[in-house]
Motif scaffolding. Structure first.
Motif, PDB file in Angstrom:
ATOM      1  N   UNK A 141     -24.365  13.735  55.543  1.00  0.00           N
ATOM      2  CA  UNK A 141     -24.573  13.385  56.947  1.00  0.00           C
ATOM      3  C   UNK A 141     -23.248  13.040  57.606  1.00  0.00           C
ATOM      4  N   UNK A 142     -23.201  13.140  58.918  1.00  0.00           N
ATOM      5  CA  UNK A 142     -22.091  12.590  59.678  1.00  0.00           C
ATOM      6  C   UNK A 142     -21.943  11.100  59.337  1.00  0.00           C
ATOM      7  N   UNK A 143     -20.720  10.606  59.285  1.00  0.00           N
ATOM      8  CA  UNK A 143     -20.475   9.182  59.044  1.00  0.00           C
ATOM      9  C   UNK A 143     -20.808   8.384  60.295  1.00  0.00           C
ATOM     10  N   UNK A 144     -21.301   7.163  60.109  1.00  0.00           N
ATOM     11  CA  UNK A 144     -21.701   6.325  61.246  1.00  0.00           C
ATOM     12  C   UNK A 144     -21.189   4.894  61.053  1.00  0.00           C
ATOM     13  N   UNK A 145     -20.387   4.437  62.011  1.00  0.00           N
ATOM     14  CA  UNK A 145     -19.907   3.061  62.016  1.00  0.00           C
ATOM     15  C   UNK A 145     -20.005   2.523  63.437  1.00  0.00           C
ATOM     16  N   UNK A 146     -20.423   1.267  63.569  1.00  0.00           N
ATOM     17  CA  UNK A 146     -20.558   0.680  64.897  1.00  0.00           C
ATOM     18  C   UNK A 146     -20.038  -0.743  64.945  1.00  0.00           C
ATOM     19  N   UNK A 147     -19.542  -1.138  66.096  1.00  0.00           N
ATOM     20  CA  UNK A 147     -18.967  -2.470  66.297  1.00  0.00           C
ATOM     21  C   UNK A 147     -19.810  -3.244  67.303  1.00  0.00           C
ATOM     22  N   UNK A 148     -20.118  -4.487  66.963  1.00  0.00           N
ATOM     23  CA  UNK A 148     -20.906  -5.364  67.824  1.00  0.00           C
ATOM     24  C   UNK A 148     -19.994  -6.354  68.518  1.00  0.00           C
ATOM     25  N   UNK A 149     -20.160  -6.488  69.830  1.00  0.00           N
ATOM     26  CA  UNK A 149     -19.337  -7.391  70.633  1.00  0.00           C
ATOM     27  C   UNK A 149     -20.236  -8.300  71.461  1.00  0.00           C
ATOM     28  N   UNK A 150     -19.713  -9.486  71.770  1.00  0.00           N
ATOM     29  CA  UNK A 150     -20.323 -10.269  72.834  1.00  0.00           C
ATOM     30  C   UNK A 150     -20.112  -9.519  74.147  1.00  0.00           C
ATOM     31  N   UNK A 151     -21.037  -9.696  75.068  1.00  0.00           N
ATOM     32  CA  UNK A 151     -20.911  -9.036  76.363  1.00  0.00           C
ATOM     33  C   UNK A 151     -19.709  -9.626  77.106  1.00  0.00           C
ATOM     34  N   UNK A 152     -18.892  -8.767  77.731  1.00  0.00           N
ATOM     35  CA  UNK A 152     -17.739  -9.274  78.493  1.00  0.00           C
ATOM     36  C   UNK A 152     -18.175 -10.272  79.558  1.00  0.00           C
ATOM     37  N   UNK A 153     -17.361 -11.283  79.787  1.00  0.00           N
ATOM     38  CA  UNK A 153     -17.726 -12.364  80.719  1.00  0.00           C
ATOM     39  C   UNK A 153     -18.017 -11.857  82.118  1.00  0.00           C
ATOM     40  N   UNK A 154     -17.302 -10.830  82.563  1.00  0.00           N
ATOM     41  CA  UNK A 154     -17.503 -10.367  83.935  1.00  0.00           C
ATOM     42  C   UNK A 154     -18.837  -9.657  84.125  1.00  0.00           C
TER      43      UNK A 154
END
Length: 474
Positions: free
Chosen positions: A52-65
């Motif tokens: 399969x295609x490789x899958x990586x994801x990054x989780x962030x807090x929502x930007x303040x603005x």
């Protein structure tokens, strides 16, 4: 292109696809750089055509603005953020222009098939989505989050790498959560290994944070295949390729995922114990952890003593082959080392012995072994399939705690965590990542529900952890 497609997961979570775009390199390099329009695939690349295609994801807090009380302002701000990510992805693809191309399948006169990467600038897929009702805490803190929630944050689930002849080699989905942003990348595995994948993410985040390529801290990728001169002739001809294509999607048994976090102090204790048992100082922290997990998983699988078990690991050959390849080489350069023994012998011999076998196996991946693999594979191509590992007796480690995961600041702060998607998962798959604190190491483990339950009830194992981050079902 706007879309109103909405998917509802089993737990009622809705993921709405807001827009879909094709992102092309900002400046189409293929028009003035004819020597790099065609990149040959190596044995390391070709053997992954059915992965399969490789899958990586990054989780962030929502930007303040984006946290605004007025109704219209958040909508305008998120669109501005999405436009910024699209623009900076386009600039990144000017540097990583092969990822905007497509694979080409060539039918040869000798009834074999060949592949190459055509850098034609067709572009990558970009999707803006929203997951209503999902919070950051749902992803990282709640032990009962079904994994299909996170899976819906990724594109191209189930797509095999050879299908890059008609599908984008890179697909990005940016998903709005109630209080966060999840940026996922799905990348053709025949084009890039984990090191190349992270190099791309580091470069994109660098450009996004700075707004341009002028202050880029990342080295440019290297695409050449000259290191294979005199070793194998490219392109490689693959006999009976079409007969080997998997028909139908592999249906794996139910699996669960959990991220096990090993704090710096516990890592040091396990490393010291492994080295003391073998009267050496050569066992690394990662090797000690791999041995520890191999033993713990085997113990909690409750296998009979005479059952053969294996511990395999992905070993990057960039700095091992001669002359050395630069770390920024775009492609696959991985050999797989394997330690085999029986369940009884492994549990009897303990941590030091297990870690030492892993150490010796990694050390055995020499330049000579790399050349032998490349030559042998070119003579008799064998394309691997993920399903061949799914027998419930193996522990396989990929990833690396050396990856610069938490340096991926797109302009509003460092990531909270990294998660992988559904791709290439099987019972015993382990992904190693750096923890969010110095010296901490995370392992994303994929195991059968029975083994995972036994692991969490195993006091000997659990006391080596700090925080058990997530538990999820596949």
């Amino acid at each position: 292109m706007m879309s109103s497609l909405q998917i509802e997961n089993k737990n009622g979570t809705q993921v709405r696809f807001i827009s879909t775009s094709t992102i092309q390199p900002k400046n189409d390099r293929q028009n003035h750089d004819l020597t790099t329009q065609r990149i040959e695939l190596t044995p390391w690349d070709l053997r992954l055509l059915f992965f399969n295609y490789s899958q990586q994801g990054l989780l962030f807090h929502k930007p303040k603005h984006l946290h605004c009380e007025q109704e219209e302002e958040p909508k305008s701000n998120i669109i501005s953020l999405i436009d910024h990510l699209k623009a900076t992805l386009s600039r990144t693809l000017e540097i990583f222009y092969p990822l905007a191309g497509r694979l080409v399948l060539v039918e040869n006169h000798d009834k074999t098939s060949s592949f190459f990467l055509h850098c034609n600038g067709e572009g990558a897929e970009f999707v803006h989505a929203a997951a209503h009702g999902v919070t950051v805490a749902d992803v990282v803190n709640t032990p009962d989050v079904p994994n299909h929630v996170v899976d819906s944050f990724f594109l191209m689930n189930g797509v095999l790498s050879y299908q890059g002849i008609s599908k984008p080699l890179l697909a990005v989905q940016v998903t709005e959560l109630l209080d966060g942003i999840f940026i996922s990348c799905t990348m053709n595995h025949s084009i890039a290994d984990g090191s190349s994948f992270m190099h791309f993410l580091n470069t994109w985040s660098d450009i996004s944070r700075n707004g341009s390529c002028d202050q880029l801290s990342q080295p440019y990728p290297v695409f050449g295949r000259q290191y294979l001169d005199g070793i194998v002739d490219l392109p490689i001809h693959i006999p009976f390729f079409h007969d080997q294509i998997p028909h139908g999607r592999l249906v794996s048994p139910p699996l669960q995922q959990r991220v096990f976090r090993f704090p710096k102090q516990k890592v040091a204790v396990l490393k010291a114990k492994a080295n003391a048992e073998m009267n050496t100082n050569n066992i690394s922290a990662l090797q000690a952890l791999m041995g520890h997990l191999w033993i713990s998983i085997t113990r909690n699988r409750h296998l009979k003593d005479d059952v053969e078990v294996a511990c395999s690991m992905a070993v990057s050959m960039r700095q091992r082959i001669q002359p050395r390849l630069p770390e920024e080489h775009l492609g696959n350069t991985v050999l797989h080392g394997v330690v085999r023994t029986t369940a009884g012998e492994l549990l009897k011999n303990g941590l030091g012995w297990a870690a030492w076998q892993i150490n010796k196996t990694i050390a055995s991946q020499t330049p000579e072994e790399a050349i032998k693999f490349l030559k042998d594979w070119a003579k008799s191509p064998k394309i691997a399939k993920v399903g061949q590992f799914a027998d419930g007796t193996i522990s396989h480690t990929a990833g690396s705690p050396r990856f610069n995961v938490y340096g991926n600041d797109f302009g509003w702060g460092r990531p909270i965590s990294i998660r992988s998607g559904l791709a290439n998962k099987f019972d015993g798959k382990l992904m190693a990542y750096p923890g969010d604190e110095q010296g901490c190491i995370d392992f994303e483990a994929c195991l059968s529900p029975e083994t995972m339950q036994a692991m969490t009830e195993d006091e000997e194992f659990m006391k080596t952890l700090s925080i058990n981050l997530t538990r999820s079902s596949l």
